[in-house]
Design an enzyme around this catalytic site. Sequence first.
Site, PDB file in Angstrom:
ATOM      1  N   ASP A  38      43.657  48.429  37.931  1.00 59.26           N
ATOM      2  CA  ASP A  38      43.780  49.032  36.504  1.00 59.26           C
ATOM      3  C   ASP A  38      43.137  50.429  35.995  1.00 59.26           C
ATOM      4  OD1 ASP A  38      44.586  48.666  33.608  1.00 59.26           O
ATOM      5  OD2 ASP A  38      45.596  46.912  34.306  1.00 59.26           O
ATOM      6  N   SER A  91      49.218  49.907  30.384  1.00 60.45           N
ATOM      7  CA  SER A  91      49.189  48.922  31.247  1.00 60.45           C
ATOM      8  C   SER A  91      50.823  48.344  31.150  1.00 60.45           C
ATOM      9  CB  SER A  91      48.264  47.576  31.139  1.00 60.45           C
ATOM     10  OG  SER A  91      47.123  47.994  31.476  1.00 60.45           O
ATOM     11  N   ASP A 181      42.705  54.243  22.134  1.00 57.48           N
ATOM     12  CA  ASP A 181      43.741  54.861  22.907  1.00 57.48           C
ATOM     13  C   ASP A 181      43.428  56.321  22.310  1.00 57.48           C
ATOM     14  OD1 ASP A 181      44.779  52.619  24.220  1.00 57.48           O
ATOM     15  OD2 ASP A 181      46.025  52.117  22.299  1.00 57.48           O
ATOM     16  N   ARG A 297      54.155  47.291  20.991  1.00 55.43           N
ATOM     17  CA  ARG A 297      53.750  46.541  22.371  1.00 55.43           C
ATOM     18  C   ARG A 297      53.414  45.260  22.227  1.00 55.43           C
ATOM     19  NH1 ARG A 297      49.486  48.680  26.712  1.00 55.43           N
ATOM     20  NH2 ARG A 297      48.681  46.861  27.096  1.00 55.43           N
ATOM     21  N   LYS A 372      43.772  40.755  31.938  1.00 62.00           N
ATOM     22  CA  LYS A 372      44.963  41.439  32.469  1.00 62.00           C
ATOM     23  C   LYS A 372      45.693  40.476  33.201  1.00 62.00           C
ATOM     24  CE  LYS A 372      43.322  45.566  32.080  1.00 62.00           C
ATOM     25  NZ  LYS A 372      44.198  46.583  31.413  1.00 62.00           N
ATOM     26  N   ASP A 441      39.758  50.307  33.964  1.00 68.83           N
ATOM     27  CA  ASP A 441      40.240  50.176  32.585  1.00 68.83           C
ATOM     28  C   ASP A 441      39.534  49.578  31.404  1.00 68.83           C
ATOM     29  OD1 ASP A 441      42.535  50.936  31.095  1.00 68.83           O
ATOM     30  OD2 ASP A 441      42.663  48.765  30.485  1.00 68.83           O
ATOM     31  N   HIS A 445      37.464  52.020  28.880  1.00 69.47           N
ATOM     32  CA  HIS A 445      37.882  51.831  27.440  1.00 69.47           C
ATOM     33  C   HIS A 445      36.575  51.838  26.518  1.00 69.47           C
ATOM     34  CE1 HIS A 445      41.974  51.981  27.142  1.00 69.47           C
ATOM     35  NE2 HIS A 445      42.111  50.916  27.828  1.00 69.47           N
ATOM     36  N   ASP A 482      47.979  51.324  37.898  1.00 68.78           N
ATOM     37  CA  ASP A 482      48.860  51.288  36.631  1.00 68.78           C
ATOM     38  C   ASP A 482      48.997  52.715  36.093  1.00 68.78           C
ATOM     39  OD1 ASP A 482      46.620  50.304  35.621  1.00 68.78           O
ATOM     40  OD2 ASP A 482      47.849  49.107  34.129  1.00 68.78           O
ATOM     41  N   HIS A 483      47.820  53.474  35.748  1.00 66.43           N
ATOM     42  CA  HIS A 483      47.561  54.592  34.908  1.00 66.43           C
ATOM     43  C   HIS A 483      46.225  54.911  35.289  1.00 66.43           C
ATOM     44  CE1 HIS A 483      45.235  52.111  32.206  1.00 66.43           C
ATOM     45  NE2 HIS A 483      46.225  51.346  32.299  1.00 66.43           N
ATOM     46  N   HIS A 513      43.444  56.060  28.101  1.00 68.68           N
ATOM     47  CA  HIS A 513      43.953  56.325  29.448  1.00 68.68           C
ATOM     48  C   HIS A 513      44.022  57.839  29.341  1.00 68.68           C
ATOM     49  CE1 HIS A 513      46.056  52.034  28.958  1.00 68.68           C
ATOM     50  NE2 HIS A 513      44.797  52.148  29.340  1.00 68.68           N
TER      51      HIS A 513
END
Length: 570
Positions: A38, A91, A181, A297, A372, A441, A445, A482-483, A513
């Site tokens: 991740d 994600s 974000d 989301r 996750k 991830d 963050h 995933d990113h 991300h």
Amino acid sequence: MNFEVQGIKVNISRAHRWKLRPHPKIRQGKKLMVIILDGWGEQIPDEYNAIHVAKTPTMDELKKTAPDRWRLLRAHGLSVGLPSDEDMGNSEVGHNALGAGRIFEQGAGLVDSALKTGKIYEGEGFKYIQQAFAKNTVHFVGLLSDGGVHSRANQLSALLKGCVNRGAKRLRVHVLLDGRDVAPGSAIKYVEALESELAELRKGGSDAWIASGGGRMAVTMDRYENDWSIVKKGYDAQVKGEAPHKFSSCGEALKKLLEMDPKLNDQYFPPFVIIDSIGQPIGPIVDDDAVVTFNFRADRMVMAAKAFDLETFDKFDRGKLPKIKYVGMLQYDSDLKLPKKYLVSPPQIDKTSGEYLIHNNIKTFACSETVKFGHVTFVWNGNRSGQFSHSMEKYVQIPSDVGIAFNMKPEMKAIAIAEKARDALASGKWDQVRVNLANGDMVGHTGDLNATVIGCEAVDQAVKIMLDAVEVVGGIFLITADHGNGEDMVKRNLKTGAPILDKGGKFQVLTSHTCNPVPIIIGGKGLQKGVRFRRDLPGAGLANVAATFINLHGFEAPWDYEPSLIEVLD
Ligand SMILES: O=C(O)[C@H](O)COP(=O)(O)O
Ligand SMILES: [Mn+2]
Ligand SMILES: [Mn+2]
């Protein structure tokens, strides 16, 4: 039904077949380990790239197999169903694409179109909240930023105006501050913009204010039931008007709370409520009010949706439950029908790889830690709860640490997940073992570069454990991500790639991300000689991965999946 146009046969309703054809060249029966890292992208290898700085001997060794067995994939923007290539991956869209093998237009774009065309105002969900417009309050609860991962501030603005134009008189916004974000410290910018929009609405005669707030990681937006106390804090502030901090405006809240703790990051702000001149909360949620959770989301809104929507609920004491008209921006869980009412229909992601595998007798084991877990199960399966088959699938969740930011324990549960995966593969019961390792991830963050380096080192050790297990059973591995996230911990000049420094010469932290590509690697003793990445799909993305692993299981991929990344040389 088939018909012909100018001599060409057209098949307009190809009967759906769950049974897949055997791959003409790749044998069936090899065990496959699918590892999702991740937040693990590829970026300039400098000191702000935590993945580069980290000691990752296993991943470094694998890179040497490029271009045949290591390559990059697109993991952002249009490749994963987001509105534009300016949108970083995340994600949800990443795991949807990985599991579904196709690109579906995602929540962000669906809401944009519904607002643009006005369709959002014609649906059942809007008519439901409209009942509160004349005499009661409409509340908006959600993440206030333009990150575009869970929500977007311009969608909230449009919706506020749309409600006012259709008769809403009293509006209250319960803001969740981001800084995850989007840039840490940017919350004030979004709050000021919203304050001035609400002031405009007031000029037009509406009674519109921010009523409560708090940081997204401290208030409301927990996920996968990791920590219900976070949702309770939000519920208490939004519904009961109760919070440890009370201020006369949201701007004041941010200023004062920062004075109390200058290091406080937007995402961790404690809950606060806004009070009037006699100390009363200005916007608790009461009987007959309407409530809109404006995140599109699902993962970080579904717990709050349960608290707002379910009659029977035992996760915390809600007190006397107000009779509200509650809608989600989207329906967050179509199986649970949660919420019952919503403004925009979610993407319909069907025929996912997991379901095909079951129909073709491939037994799957999936594992991750709590934060996750849903990514590699629910989201992987097209936002579908539960298993396709209880006898042929097993999903194991390792409890995540609770109550700490992940830079405090950056190793997270990587090794425990790897050991579970190793044992699952060694048991011989499972054909596909799939895991998600969260560190790049979740630690990324936090914006803590050193901790992210440690987290990435733990990931590399975990990968080694799993690759050793693949070796023992003569299997195959497929590693991807995933990113991006951990590969870039600094804001950069987009033209030169140079880090942006603040006035004091300190680099500006990037917690979000990225739009960077991610690696995909295949290998293992069980991988037939001659299997390699095709050279003719330079723009391939995450949606090409499902066809690839279906091939590695020895089957041809479904006809409508994005093409497989591999070819077999004779
Ligand atoms: O929810 C989060 O933690 C971030 O907004 C996005 O991260 P994710 O897409 O990796 O979950
Ligand atoms: Mn992710
Ligand atoms: Mn993330």
